[in-house]
Design a protein around this motif. Structure first.
Motif, PDB file in Angstrom:
ATOM      1  N   VAL A 108       0.846  -1.210   0.000  1.00 11.27           N
ATOM      2  CA  VAL A 108       0.000   0.000   0.000  1.00 11.27           C
ATOM      3  C   VAL A 108       0.877   1.254   0.000  1.00 11.27           C
ATOM      4  CG1 VAL A 108      -1.728   1.286   1.292  1.00 11.27           C
ATOM      5  CG2 VAL A 108      -1.916  -1.221   1.097  1.00 11.27           C
ATOM      6  N   GLU A 109       1.927   1.224   0.817  1.00 12.03           N
ATOM      7  CA  GLU A 109       2.816   2.387   0.901  1.00 12.03           C
ATOM      8  C   GLU A 109       3.485   2.664  -0.448  1.00 12.03           C
ATOM      9  OE1 GLU A 109       6.814   3.859   3.342  1.00 12.03           O
ATOM     10  OE2 GLU A 109       5.845   1.942   3.801  1.00 12.03           O
ATOM     11  N   LEU A 110       3.949   1.616  -1.127  1.00 12.29           N
ATOM     12  CA  LEU A 110       4.610   1.801  -2.410  1.00 12.29           C
ATOM     13  C   LEU A 110       3.630   2.259  -3.484  1.00 12.29           C
ATOM     14  CD1 LEU A 110       7.002  -1.284  -2.364  1.00 12.29           C
ATOM     15  CD2 LEU A 110       7.622   1.120  -2.152  1.00 12.29           C
ATOM     16  N   LEU A 111       2.383   1.750  -3.438  1.00 11.74           N
ATOM     17  CA  LEU A 111       1.373   2.235  -4.374  1.00 11.74           C
ATOM     18  C   LEU A 111       1.085   3.714  -4.146  1.00 11.74           C
ATOM     19  CD1 LEU A 111      -1.194  -0.734  -4.526  1.00 11.74           C
ATOM     20  CD2 LEU A 111       0.192   0.159  -6.421  1.00 11.74           C
ATOM     21  N   THR A 112       1.062   4.098  -2.890  1.00 14.77           N
ATOM     22  CA  THR A 112       0.824   5.512  -2.571  1.00 14.77           C
ATOM     23  C   THR A 112       1.961   6.386  -3.095  1.00 14.77           C
ATOM     24  OG1 THR A 112      -0.368   4.825  -0.579  1.00 14.77           O
ATOM     25  CG2 THR A 112       0.358   7.127  -0.708  1.00 14.77           C
ATOM     26  N   LEU A 113       3.187   5.877  -3.062  1.00 16.35           N
ATOM     27  CA  LEU A 113       4.337   6.638  -3.550  1.00 16.35           C
ATOM     28  C   LEU A 113       4.432   6.656  -5.075  1.00 16.35           C
ATOM     29  CD1 LEU A 113       7.040   5.479  -0.983  1.00 16.35           C
ATOM     30  CD2 LEU A 113       5.918   7.718  -1.095  1.00 16.35           C
ATOM     31  N   GLY A 114       3.556   5.954  -5.787  1.00 13.17           N
ATOM     32  CA  GLY A 114       3.535   5.987  -7.250  1.00 13.17           C
ATOM     33  C   GLY A 114       4.159   4.791  -7.916  1.00 13.17           C
ATOM     34  N   PHE A 115       4.465   3.727  -7.172  1.00 20.26           N
ATOM     35  CA  PHE A 115       5.060   2.539  -7.762  1.00 20.26           C
ATOM     36  C   PHE A 115       3.987   1.510  -8.038  1.00 20.26           C
ATOM     37  CE2 PHE A 115       8.439   4.562  -5.387  1.00 20.26           C
ATOM     38  CZ  PHE A 115       9.494   4.526  -6.288  1.00 20.26           C
ATOM     39  N   ARG A 116       4.154   0.756  -9.141  1.00 23.69           N
ATOM     40  CA  ARG A 116       3.150  -0.245  -9.509  1.00 23.69           C
ATOM     41  C   ARG A 116       3.677  -1.670  -9.447  1.00 23.69           C
ATOM     42  NH1 ARG A 116       3.892  -1.959 -14.792  1.00 23.69           N
ATOM     43  NH2 ARG A 116       5.316  -0.699 -16.071  1.00 23.69           N
ATOM     44  N   GLY A 117       4.998  -1.855  -9.346  1.00 27.25           N
ATOM     45  CA  GLY A 117       5.531  -3.199  -9.277  1.00 27.25           C
ATOM     46  C   GLY A 117       7.044  -3.155  -9.144  1.00 27.25           C
ATOM     47  N   SER A 118       7.627  -4.356  -9.089  1.00 26.27           N
ATOM     48  CA  SER A 118       9.079  -4.445  -8.944  1.00 26.27           C
ATOM     49  C   SER A 118       9.567  -5.752  -9.545  1.00 26.27           C
ATOM     50  CB  SER A 118       9.496  -4.361  -7.470  1.00 26.27           C
ATOM     51  OG  SER A 118       8.938  -5.446  -6.730  1.00 26.27           O
ATOM     52  N   VAL A 119      10.883  -5.774  -9.854  1.00 25.68           N
ATOM     53  CA  VAL A 119      11.556  -6.964 -10.379  1.00 25.68           C
ATOM     54  C   VAL A 119      12.811  -7.158  -9.549  1.00 25.68           C
ATOM     55  CG1 VAL A 119      12.695  -8.014 -12.356  1.00 25.68           C
ATOM     56  CG2 VAL A 119      10.659  -6.610 -12.702  1.00 25.68           C
ATOM     57  N   GLY A 120      13.062  -8.380  -9.109  1.00 28.48           N
ATOM     58  CA  GLY A 120      14.231  -8.660  -8.295  1.00 28.48           C
ATOM     59  C   GLY A 120      14.967  -9.887  -8.764  1.00 28.48           C
ATOM     60  N   VAL A 121      16.299  -9.889  -8.555  1.00 34.42           N
ATOM     61  CA  VAL A 121      17.131 -11.042  -8.890  1.00 34.42           C
ATOM     62  C   VAL A 121      17.974 -11.381  -7.669  1.00 34.42           C
ATOM     63  CG1 VAL A 121      17.205 -10.563 -11.359  1.00 34.42           C
ATOM     64  CG2 VAL A 121      18.908  -9.548  -9.857  1.00 34.42           C
ATOM     65  N   THR A 172      15.224  -7.393 -18.850  1.00 36.34           N
ATOM     66  CA  THR A 172      15.558  -6.755 -17.573  1.00 36.34           C
ATOM     67  C   THR A 172      16.176  -7.758 -16.601  1.00 36.34           C
ATOM     68  OG1 THR A 172      13.790  -5.166 -17.856  1.00 36.34           O
ATOM     69  CG2 THR A 172      14.603  -5.489 -15.623  1.00 36.34           C
ATOM     70  N   LYS A 173      15.591  -8.928 -16.495  1.00 33.59           N
ATOM     71  CA  LYS A 173      16.089  -9.895 -15.523  1.00 33.59           C
ATOM     72  C   LYS A 173      17.519 -10.326 -15.849  1.00 33.59           C
ATOM     73  CE  LYS A 173      11.526 -11.720 -14.290  1.00 33.59           C
ATOM     74  NZ  LYS A 173      10.656 -12.912 -14.221  1.00 33.59           N
ATOM     75  N   ARG A 174      17.796 -10.591 -17.130  1.00 32.06           N
ATOM     76  CA  ARG A 174      19.155 -10.996 -17.496  1.00 32.06           C
ATOM     77  C   ARG A 174      20.161  -9.894 -17.193  1.00 32.06           C
ATOM     78  NH1 ARG A 174      22.718  -9.826 -20.933  1.00 32.06           N
ATOM     79  NH2 ARG A 174      21.352  -8.357 -22.017  1.00 32.06           N
ATOM     80  N   ARG A 175      19.814  -8.679 -17.476  1.00 30.93           N
ATOM     81  CA  ARG A 175      20.739  -7.568 -17.254  1.00 30.93           C
ATOM     82  C   ARG A 175      20.951  -7.326 -15.763  1.00 30.93           C
ATOM     83  NH1 ARG A 175      18.048  -3.296 -21.361  1.00 30.93           N
ATOM     84  NH2 ARG A 175      19.981  -2.089 -21.119  1.00 30.93           N
ATOM     85  N   LEU A 176      19.860  -7.468 -14.969  1.00 31.19           N
ATOM     86  CA  LEU A 176      20.007  -7.338 -13.516  1.00 31.19           C
ATOM     87  C   LEU A 176      20.871  -8.456 -12.955  1.00 31.19           C
ATOM     88  CD1 LEU A 176      16.411  -6.307 -12.362  1.00 31.19           C
ATOM     89  CD2 LEU A 176      18.447  -4.875 -12.420  1.00 31.19           C
ATOM     90  N   GLN A 177      20.711  -9.663 -13.521  1.00 25.02           N
ATOM     91  CA  GLN A 177      21.463 -10.795 -13.004  1.00 25.02           C
ATOM     92  C   GLN A 177      22.975 -10.586 -13.185  1.00 25.02           C
ATOM     93  OE1 GLN A 177      19.750 -13.488 -11.443  1.00 25.02           O
ATOM     94  NE2 GLN A 177      21.838 -13.718 -10.676  1.00 25.02           N
ATOM     95  N   ALA A 178      23.377  -9.919 -14.296  1.00 25.66           N
ATOM     96  CA  ALA A 178      24.802  -9.654 -14.514  1.00 25.66           C
ATOM     97  C   ALA A 178      25.364  -8.762 -13.418  1.00 25.66           C
ATOM     98  CB  ALA A 178      24.994  -9.008 -15.892  1.00 25.66           C
TER      99      ALA A 178
END
Length: 883
Positions: free
Chosen positions: A606-619, A645-651
């Protein structure tokens, strides 16, 4: 200086050259009028009317012809010579003057016209004396009529002339016979010069071609008679003034053949221009006329003329009209060559009679006409080849082509078979770009059309166009085709632009990874690596937020790296509780994860939605096979997920794991080194204690027992006493050696009294003088103190063994968190720190404490061993012990 004055300065010489002929002729008319006036008022002129008529005809003819020649640059020098003959003929008029001064001048220079005339005959028609013989004859003529005449006048009373003549102002001594002899000698020399001139002109006429001979024959005949009459006048002048006057007059009239021959050359040149005009009319057909060579022969009057054309392909050699090779004449032959130039380049050659070289104007004009005809032939040939090439290129070019007007109307379209159009070509022709393209793109296309028409050069425009719902990149290259029209070649460059974008993306990714890898390879602190990774990830993926988690347990993590928002509990260094999301899923699965905050529950989502974020990606970040943490990027509403995105984050995550593993390995290595040193020190102390409490005590008891036995043995006191005494000495030595061994393992004085006392004992035991300088305000930490002691001990041992020194010094100082130990000697130097185990072991001990070992040992100048140990090392030792 103003622009107007500069213009006048530039025009001045040209205006003077244009006015020079007029001024010259005006001067000739004025001089002629003055001469006629002198004759008219003369008291001694025998035939004033005839003399005036001859003077006017001769002077005006020569001066007028010279003025005409002066307007023609090739003949300007000869024109001045003709004018000089005319003015020189007027000097003899002063011979009829009534005043003594003018009369004396006339007598002195009356014969100079002979020398000028000889000069003019020899220089015909260029005005230059090209042969050495001609220059010698001209110089001899001037010397004869000036030098000898001047000497003769000095002694001539002129009594043989009319009794009323003025007196001779140059008379030095009246000697009529001497004067007459000198004048007759002058006449004889003049006769020889005249004969030589006739011979030279005759040889020139014989060596000339027929055309040149036709120009030289009138000059040869006229010159022969003129010089003959002049010589006759010179011979008769000393005897009779009337006879001499007649000879001079006839000579001047015969000399008129010289200007007449020159004017004939000019008239012939004028007629040649008419012939060239007729030639141009014959050559006006742009195609190759079959009778071009015949037309040139008629214009030049040379039936032997041949026309050669430069080979078009090789550019070397010439061919005739039938295409056969043309053989050029050799130098010195009857025929010569004249190149045909067009715009400074040779395109052909004329092979003609050598006499035509003298008719330069005609030859140049005919060559110019021939150059235009050959240029038209080449232009037609080039145009045909260009048309063939253009057709071949148009058939081979795979691009689409269209013609567009300045207003943007499509006149013709040839579609590209490899890409689609907005519609069938027949439906697009006649429409404006405003009807076919979006407004901004249509304006850009029209601007490119305008630039192309104004610059008359190639212009290029790239644009994106949606065709059948697919975005395509197009490149149009425009060139002007005619007034108000351009030809545009359109090419689909979509795949090329995609490849370039991918290449740029990969280059940016490799650059970012290289920057992070450089930090890791440089043993940068992990905190700096964490922060750099988050910054590089956001910059590369064009996102605004990235967070690096270090998992503490199954529910919490520490923020060890962060770039951008959000703030609050996600600040750097904070420990946060993991809720449902990408980070928690990475911890649980050890694999990349993606989360949508609109589908998650919990205060964090809820806090992140309030700050304007809609999602995230993590590796995951893996260290030693375990999930150490996670690299997470957050997406805002307006942000889209980049490609791979995932491959580049993994590097980047792999580099973080490598940095953490390297830091752990370095810390473990340092801790293990410390543990080894501490274990060895502990072992030394244990050995010392065992030796002291065990063997040493037994040896003492043995010594006491032996002394008691010595006291009881009374029966054989001498022999037994000596034996026991020997045993006592042996035991004493053994005890001493055991004590020294115990102190070498770990000197007790170092533990009990510190570094300064231990170094004092060490120096006393060293078999050479050792000066000691210790500046320590307090005792050092035990690892540092032990390392400093063994550094000094090992260095002094090397001095004793290898340096051949007479003295040594030890200096210890603590300053700015560093303890410095310096051991120096005055030995032979040349020590190598890489040889021998002593300094190598010392280097390991120093490296363990993050210290520095330096050895300076120039040959013949002693050795300096310098050790620097950080005092703060004990804190790290304590931390490692706690961990």
């Amino acid at each position: 200086m103003t622009e107007h004055s500069l213009s006048h300065a530039r025009d001045g010489p040209a205006a003077l050259r244009r006015a020079a002929p007029v001024l010259l002729f005006g001067a000739g008319v004025a001089a002629t009028a003055a001469g006629i006036y002198v004759i008219a008022v003369s008291n001694i002129s025998p035939h004033p009317v005839a003399q005036s008529l001859v003077t006017a005809v001769v002077c005006l003819t020569f001066v007028g012809t010279g003025a005409v020649a002066l307007r023609l640059p090739p003949y300007a020098r000869f024109g001045l010579l003709l004018a000089a003959v005319g003015f020189a003929s007027l000097i003899s008029v002063l011979h009829e003057a009534n005043g003594p001064t003018a009369y004396t001048i006339g007598v002195l220079a009356s014969n100079v016209v002979f020398a000028v005339l000889v000069h003019a005959f020899l220089a015909f028609p260029s005005g230059r004396l090209r042969l050495r013989s001609a220059r010698v004859l001209a110089a001899a003529a001037y010397a004869d009529v000036l030098a000898l005449q001047a000497v003769a006048v000095l002694f001539d009373p002129l009594t043989r002339y009319h009794s009323d003549h003025p007196r001779n102002l140059a008379l030095v001594d009246s000697h009529a016979a001497l004067a007459t002899s000198l004048e007759e000698l002058e006449a004889a020399i003049a006769a020889a010069i005249a004969l030589a001139v006739v011979i030279v002109l005759t040889r020139r006429a014989r060596a000339a071609t027929p055309a040149a001979r036709r120009q030289l024959v009138p000059v040869l005949i006229g010159g022969t008679f003129a010089l003959l009459f002049f010589v006759l006048g010179l011979f008769l002048a000393p005897l009779s003034s009337r006879a001499g006057l007649v000879g001079f007059g006839l000579g001047l009239l015969a000399a008129l053949a010289l200007p007449a021959a020159f004017l004939a050359i000019l008239v012939q040149g004028r007629l040649s221009r008419a012939a060239v005009g007729e030639l141009l009319l014959e050559l006006r057909d742009p195609g190759r006329p079959p009778d071009l060579e015949d037309a040139l022969r008629r214009a030049l009057g040379d039936p032997s003329l041949r026309l050669g054309r430069l080979r078009l392909r090789s550019g070397e050699g010439y061919v005739d009209g039938s295409g056969e090779p043309l053989v050029l004449p050799t130098p010195g032959g009857v025929q010569v060559t004249t190149p045909i130039l067009y715009q400074g380049a040779t395109i052909g050659v004329l092979v003609h009679d050598r006499s035509l070289k003298l008719r330069r104007e005609l030859l140049d004009a005919v060559s110019a006409a021939a150059s235009f005809a050959l240029a038209n032939e080449r232009a037609l040939h080039d145009a045909q080849l260009a048309e063939q090439r253009s057709r071949a290129l148009l058939d081979a070019i795979p691009d689409g082509m269209l013609r567009i007007t300045r207003e943007g109307i499509a006149l013709d379209i040839r579609p590209d078979v490899h890409s689609a159009l907005l519609g069938p070509p027949e439906e697009l022709v006649g429409h404006s770009v405003h009807d076919l393209l979006p407004p901004e793109l249509a304006s850009a296309v029209l601007d490119c059309v305008e630039r192309t028409l104004e610059s008359r050069s190639l212009n290029t425009i790239e644009y994106e166009l949606v065709i059948d719902g697919v975005a395509r990149w197009k490149e149009a290259r425009m060139v002007p085709s005619s007034d108000g029209e351009v030809v545009a070649m359109s090419r689909d460059v979509t795949e090329q632009r995609r490849a370039e974008a991918e290449q740029q993306r990969l280059a940016a990714e490799q650059a970012a990874l290289r920057r992070v890898a450089t930090l890791v390879a440089g043993n940068a602190p992990p905190e700096r690596v964490f922060q750099t990774v988050t910054e590089e990830v956001c910059r590369l993926l064009e996102l605004r937020t990235a967070v690096l988690h270090r998992f503490e347990d199954a529910q919490t993590s520490t923020i060890v790296g962060k770039f951008g928002e959000p703030t609050g509990r996600f600040e750097l260094g904070n420990v946060v509780e993991l809720e449902a999301g990408a980070a928690l899923e990475v911890l649980q699965t050890g694999a990349p994860a993606r989360s949508d905050y609109t589908e998650l529950v919990g205060t964090g989502a809820v806090e992140l939605l309030t700050l304007g974020f809609r999602g995230s990606v993590g590796v995951p970040i893996t260290v030693a096979g375990n999930t150490w943490g996670a690299l997470v990027v957050a997406l805002r509403e307006e942000e889209s997920l980049p490609v791979e995105t995932k491959r580049r984050l993994q590097a980047f995550a792999e580099l973080v794991g490598l940095a953490v593993s390297s830091a752990d390995a370095r810390d473990e290595l340092a801790a293990s080194r410390l543990r080894i040193i501490e274990a060895s020190d502990t072992e030394r102390r244990r050995l010392e204690r065992n030796l002291h409490d065990g063997a040493q005590q037994r040896l003492v008891a043995l010594m006491v027992g032996l002394r008691l036995a010595q006291a009881e043995l009374k029966t054989r006191p001498d022999e037994t006493g000596r034996l026991l005494e020997t045993l006592t000495e042996e035991l004493t030595e053994a005890l001493t050696e055991l004590r020294e061994l115990a102190q070498g393992l770990h000197p007790a004085v170092l533990t009990e009294r510190g570094l300064e006392a231990a170094l004092d004992v060490l120096g006393a035991r060293t078999p050479l003088p050792v000066s000691l300088d210790v500046r320590l305000p307090e005792r050092l930490p035990e690892p540092v103190e032990t390392a400093a002691y063994y550094a000094a001990s090992e260095a002094l041992a090397n001095v004793v063994k290898h340096s051949h020194a007479t003295r040594a010094s030890v200096r210890v100082e603590r300053l700015n968190g560093l303890v410095t130990v310096e051991v120096s000697d005055d030995g032979v130097g040349g020590a190598d720190p890489d040889r021998g185990s002593g300094l190598s072991g010392l280097r390991d001990r120093v490296d363990t404490l993050d210290g520095i070992l330096r050895v300076e040992s120039p040959p013949g100048r002693g050795t300096l061993v310098r050790v620097e140990l950080p005092v703060a090392a004990e804190r790290r030792v304590a931390v490692e012990a706690e961990r």
